[in-house]
Structures are given as C-alpha cells and as structure tokens.
Design an enzyme around this catalytic site. Structure first.
Site, PDB file in Angstrom:
ATOM      1  N   GLU A 178       0.819  -1.220   0.000  1.00 55.55           N
ATOM      2  CA  GLU A 178       0.000   0.000   0.000  1.00 55.55           C
ATOM      3  C   GLU A 178       0.855   1.274   0.000  1.00 55.55           C
ATOM      4  O   GLU A 178       1.152   1.836   1.043  1.00 55.55           O
ATOM      5  CB  GLU A 178      -0.947   0.039   1.214  1.00 55.55           C
ATOM      6  CG  GLU A 178      -1.859   1.259   1.202  1.00 55.55           C
ATOM      7  CD  GLU A 178      -2.743   1.400   2.444  1.00 55.55           C
ATOM      8  OE1 GLU A 178      -3.634   2.271   2.423  1.00 55.55           O
ATOM      9  OE2 GLU A 178      -2.528   0.673   3.417  1.00 55.55           O
ATOM     10  N   LYS A 214      -2.859  -2.097  -2.730  1.00 50.92           N
ATOM     11  CA  LYS A 214      -3.888  -1.204  -2.191  1.00 50.92           C
ATOM     12  C   LYS A 214      -3.464   0.221  -2.522  1.00 50.92           C
ATOM     13  O   LYS A 214      -2.431   0.691  -2.055  1.00 50.92           O
ATOM     14  CB  LYS A 214      -4.061  -1.386  -0.680  1.00 50.92           C
ATOM     15  CG  LYS A 214      -5.137  -0.474  -0.086  1.00 50.92           C
ATOM     16  CD  LYS A 214      -5.538  -0.872   1.331  1.00 50.92           C
ATOM     17  CE  LYS A 214      -6.570   0.096   1.881  1.00 50.92           C
ATOM     18  NZ  LYS A 214      -7.116  -0.333   3.197  1.00 50.92           N
TER      19      LYS A 214
END
Length: 296
Positions: A178, A214
C-alpha cells in the site's frame, strides 16, 4: 498450500465483494472512536482505549450483514487478531463467515523525505508474521505515503514495500502493498503516474507468488489497468483516502476491476449509541453501497 488457504485464495481472487479495513492503530484510534460517538474523556489510558475500539470491531464482525457474500476480506489491527469476538478468535470467526483475515503489519510512518513517508523500521516483522500464520491469517497490509511527485521518493517507497513484501511472502502470507498517494496533493496525477511505472517495474522483477496492491483511486479513471492485468497481481483494492463514502464509491465505480478496501467510508455512519437493529441496518446499508461500487 492447506485446504483453508486454497479456499481463502479463491475467495480473494474471484469473490464478488470488497475488503473491510478494521486496522486503525494507536495513533488513529481516538479519531475512530470519536467518529463512533465515544469522546476522549471516556478512557484514561491505552488499555481502556483499545478495549473500546475492540468492542466496536467485535460489534462489526459479529453483525449479521458482515459475511463473505459482500465482504470478502477484513484487515485487522494486531490486537484485534489476538482478541476474541463471540467467544472465538477473531480470524477464526471471520473465516467461519467467509471473510478472509489480513493483518496490518507496519509500525507507522517516518517523517517526510523526498516528498514521501517511508515505513518505520520493523525488526519484529518475522515474529509477527509467524504469529499471524499460527492464527490462520491469509495475508498482511503495510502502508506508506506519497505526498509529492518526486521520482527518487516514489522509487524509494516502492523498493521498501517490495523488500518487506519479500520477507512476508517467505512466511506463506500474501502481502498487500500500500503506497498511498495523498489525494490532497497538488501533484496527485503526476505521483499516480510515477507510482504506476515504478510498481510495474517492481512487479516485472518479482519472483514470488502474486501480491495484492492497495492504492489511492487515480486522478485519471482507468490509469491502473496495467496493474490489474499484471500476472503478478492477485487483486487491486482501493482505499477511501479521506473521501466520504458517496464520493469514494463514485470514484471507485469509474475504475472497473478495482474493489474497495475502505475504513472510514465504511464506518462513518456507525454510532455506539445505536440499538443492534439500527447498527446492523446502518452497517448493512454501507456494505451494500460499497459492494455495488466494487462490482460496478
């Protein structure tokens, strides 16, 4: 691969739903509790604070609407992984409901350098991964932040994320990488493009099993399609990044193939004062909206 892991992999790979982010850590917990209607004067130390947030999360994961039909996974904070809900370990309870458990493993952010905030050093990562495996957790999540379109900074973020992902994958866990682009950045679109190029290069060099990504929803809809199409990507999920749910869902729906992994946008209408019926109705409504945007 165990039978359970194979079933979890199938749910994440092809499940028609989204991943709930229930992983607020120490720094963001007071804000999450305030949003839930619990003010700071309701607790006097960290133990009490974490007790209150665990009660909130327990109420969410035991709600009738929180199941694998629309919520295919959930990202947990370390204390939530270690805790119980409804008399069962939280990861086991989730998987009974068809929801694949993930664990947030990063230790927070460094100060900004070259327009980015790298993750703090994490010497205990291997021990934490071993504990996660013992609790039948499927994967992990770790967050760093891109504030400016600085090539050296973005390169450093991606290199760090993939180096940590290698350590995580060695335990048989699926890492969610992420590198969040700050949606308030004046250089957001340029940062999206730098991140895309660096991530594609890192994926091309990746030798392990597929990873997950993500990401902040891109300024230009569809920009991240090459990541969705990459053979080393299991799934691309999106954070809400500060967007309210309505706006986050609208942005998500413009990017087919990307599914939600929302935190604040999922929980924004929930209040601890609600009756169980009110709570489930509110949570169910949010789940339905986010699910619809994820499968649009």
């Amino acid at each position: 691969m165990t039978t359970a892991n194979a079933a979890m992999l199938d749910q994440i790979k092809s499940g028609q739903g989204f991943i709930a982010a229930l992983d607020q850590s120490g720094g963001s917990t007071p804000k999450a509790l305030k949003g839930y209607g619990i003010e700071a004067d309701a607790f006097s130390n960290d133990e009490e604070m974490f007790g209150l947030i665990h009660a909130m999360r327990s109420r969410i994961v035991t709600a009738p609407c929180f199941n694998g039909e629309k919520v295919i996974g959930a990202i947990l904070f370390e204390r939530t992984m270690d805790g119980d809900a409804d008399g069962k370990p939280v990861p086991a309870l989730l998987w009974e409901r068809g929801v694949v458990p993930f664990l947030k493993v990063d230790k927070g952010l460094e100060d900004e350098v070259n327009g980015v905030q790298l993750m703090k050093a994490n010497p205990d990562l291997d021990a934490l991964c071993a504990r996660a495996v013992a609790k039948s957790v499927f994967g992990t999540k770790m967050r760093s932040v891109v504030n400016l379109a600085n090539p050296a900074g973005v390169k450093a973020i991606v290199e760090q994320q993939f180096a940590e992902a290698k350590r995580i994958a060695a335990h048989g866990l699926v890492p969610i990488i992420e590198p969040e682009v700050n949606i308030k950045s004046a250089e957001r679109d340029a940062a999206d493009r730098l991140l895309l190029d660096e991530t594609l290069a890192a994926l091309d060099a990746w030798e392990g099993a597929p990873v997950m990504l993500k990401l902040s929803l891109p300024t230009e809809a569809g920009l991240f399609q090459p990541l969705l199409d990459h053979s080393k990507v299991l799934r691309v999920v999106a954070l809400s990044g500060g967007f309210a749910r309505l706006e986050a869902c609208a942005e998500l729906a413009k990017n087919p193939g990307i599914i939600a992994s929302f935190s604040r946008a999922l929980l924004e209408d929930l209040r601890h004062q609600m009756s169980d019926d009110e709570f489930d109705k509110s949570l169910g409504g949010a789940i339905n909206e986010i699910h619809a945007a994820s499968v649009a």
